[in-house]
Design an enzyme around this catalytic site. Structure first.
Site, short mmCIF file in Angstrom:
data_model
loop_
_atom_site.label_atom_id
_atom_site.label_comp_id
_atom_site.label_asym_id
_atom_site.label_seq_id
_atom_site.Cartn_x
_atom_site.Cartn_y
_atom_site.Cartn_z
N HIS A 1 0.85 -1.18 0.00
CA HIS A 1 0.00 0.00 0.00
C HIS A 1 0.89 1.24 0.00
CE1 HIS A 1 -3.89 -1.86 0.36
NE2 HIS A 1 -3.55 -2.52 1.46
N CYS B 1 0.24 2.80 -4.44
CA CYS B 1 -0.38 4.10 -4.67
C CYS B 1 0.60 5.21 -4.32
CB CYS B 1 -1.65 4.26 -3.82
SG CYS B 1 -2.98 3.14 -4.29
#
Length: 470
Positions: free
Chosen positions: A289, A331
């Site tokens: 992430h 991300c």
């Protein structure tokens, strides 16, 4: 009303032609006019500007404008340039913007780059930014980068621009004795050849000195957080299989904490330095992430800066002068890109035979370099230990990277597919093809009701061509 419809159809037709060209040939068509703009601060020498204008003419730019302004005024000048292009009423072929200022003054270049991405006349067209830093009080003659760029543009107009720049980086390093390291950032979706000859027409074969020697050991480190990232295991399996097929000695660690990311990278570096046999290439995949500012989140939710991991490997003695590849599937913020292009009714979309939108960050090439050498006036755009690094981000700066729970991420799965199909091709060209395919996708995320677009970012300071299979 008829005028608006005609204008929309004209832009749509241009985008359809460009898309079909990219699908058919893997290169930009460049049917429209080519425009160039030089923005320079008052301190920039006239000789530097003269060399730039010579490069523009060699590359076939019909319109070459020059404007002198303070760095603070660059944004306003670019906004005026954008309005001028949109007012012409027709699509462009390519835009090249040179931004020249004393070192350290171009502090937010992405704001300048993004300004031109809003230009309707340049939707789907390549936009090249040459960001040149000059040292206060530097010699009036242009430095190695501009000198070599000017020479090679004249000698090899049939080369693609990425191929040309790699050769420029190689020769610049020799001329400057490794005191500077040019860097490029690319979201191009196809080969950009500014000469009148197709880049795959018969040409001079590259000499052995312009290719990395990969005869030594190849090492790969895959660090992936799979907990609470459905589909991540598919990426681990696909990328691990690719690395083994390309003869990389592969180390895999799943669910590392933020501290473990750093420890694994340090251990990877130490193992490479301890090897007696030569090491020729390293590949590191970081899959996790991402935080709001592009940080990586370990399995414990703590942050680690990817730049620190890159710097760790850049200090590896065994890899000096060798390519270091980083793949970042994470991300880089929370923005979701709806894309740019004409508003499309259902019949309009069918006529185009594809989504009419292009990721708003696509079709941009940025080159960071010194305009006048860097002998004693502070750090260049890239320090010597940042040379020979290739970083590939799954998302543009500030944007979400997408992952399918059943198939894995668009980036990793497409990368594996493209490299397996043609492992002997030059890697920057393959990554450009990966980006083209990713940009064609429309993504519907689990927490998003509208289809959005994705775009890779490729950063390279490679100084030779890199082919992973002979």
């Amino acid at each position: 009303m008829a005028f608006l419809v005609a204008g929309t159809l004209q832009v749509a037709s241009k985008m359809a032609d460009a898309r079909q060209s990219l699908e058919r040939k893997g290169k930009y068509g460049l049917q429209g006019p080519r425009v160039a703009l030089t923005l320079c601060s008052p301190e920039v020498s006239a000789s530097t500007v003269a060399v730039l204008e010579g490069v523009f003419r060699t590359l076939g730019f019909e319109s070459c404008q020059r404007r002198e302004a303070s760095v603070q005024g660059f944004l306003g000048e670019l906004a005026g340039f954008q309005e001028q292009l949109d007012a012409l009423g027709g699509p462009m072929g390519c835009a090249l913007v040179a931004l020249v200022a004393p070192r350290g003054q171009l502090r937010q270049p992405q704001q300048l780059v993004q300004e031109l991405s809003h230009c309707r006349a340049l939707w789907g067209c390549p936009k090249v930014f040459l960001l040149l830093s000059s040292a206060p009080g530097a010699a009036s003659e242009p430095g190695a980068f501009l000198t070599v760029l000017s020479e090679l543009c004249g000698r090899f107009p049939h080369w693609s621009l990425l191929q040309l720049l790699t050769e420029v980086f190689y020769r610049t390093a020799k001329e400057s004795e490794a005191t500077c390291c040019p860097v490029l950032r690319s979201s191009l979706r196809g080969a950009l050849c500014l000469g009148d000859v197709e880049p795959w027409e018969p040409q001079l074969e590259p000499s052995p000195s312009t290719q990395y020697d990969l005869s030594g050991t190849r090492a790969a480190l895959l660090l992936s957080v799979v907990h609470d990232r459905p589909g991540a295991q598919h990426d681990v399996e696909a990328l691990g299989g690719l690395c083994r097929a390309l003869s990389f000695k592969t180390t895999l660690r799943t669910d590392p904490t933020a501290q473990a990311f750093q420890e694994e990278m340090a251990q990877f570096r130490e193992c490479l330095d301890a090897r007696r046999a030569p090491v020729s290439c390293a590949l590191v995949a970081l899959m996790a992430h991402g935080g709001p500012q592009g940080q990586l989140l370990g399995a414990d939710g703590q942050e680690v800066q990817p730049e620190a991991l890159v710097q760790e490997l850049s200090h590896c003695r065994a890899l000096w002068g060798c390519p270091k590849i980083f793949l970042l599937q994470a991300c880089r913020g929370g923005q979701r890109d709806a894309g740019v292009g004409p508003t499309a009714l259902p019949w309009f979309r069918c006529w185009l035979r594809a989504s009419p939108t292009t990721p708003s960050h696509a079709d941009v090439l940025q080159i960071y370099a010194d305009a006048q050498g860097s002998s004693s006036a502070g750090p260049a755009p890239g320090s010597p230990d940042q040379a020979d690094v290739l970083m590939v981000y799954a998302a543009a700066e500030g944007c979400v990277a997408y992952r399918d729970e059943e198939k894995g991420s668009d980036f990793i799965q497409t990368l594996v597919e493209v490299l397996r199909a043609d492992p002997g091709a030059e890697l920057l060209e393959l990554l450009t093809e990966v980006n083209r395919r990713v940009c064609e996708l429309e993504v519907l995320g689990p927490d998003c009701q509208e289809r959005v677009k994705a775009c890779l970012e490729i950063r390279s300071s490679l100084r030779r061509q890199l082919c992973l299979q002979a």
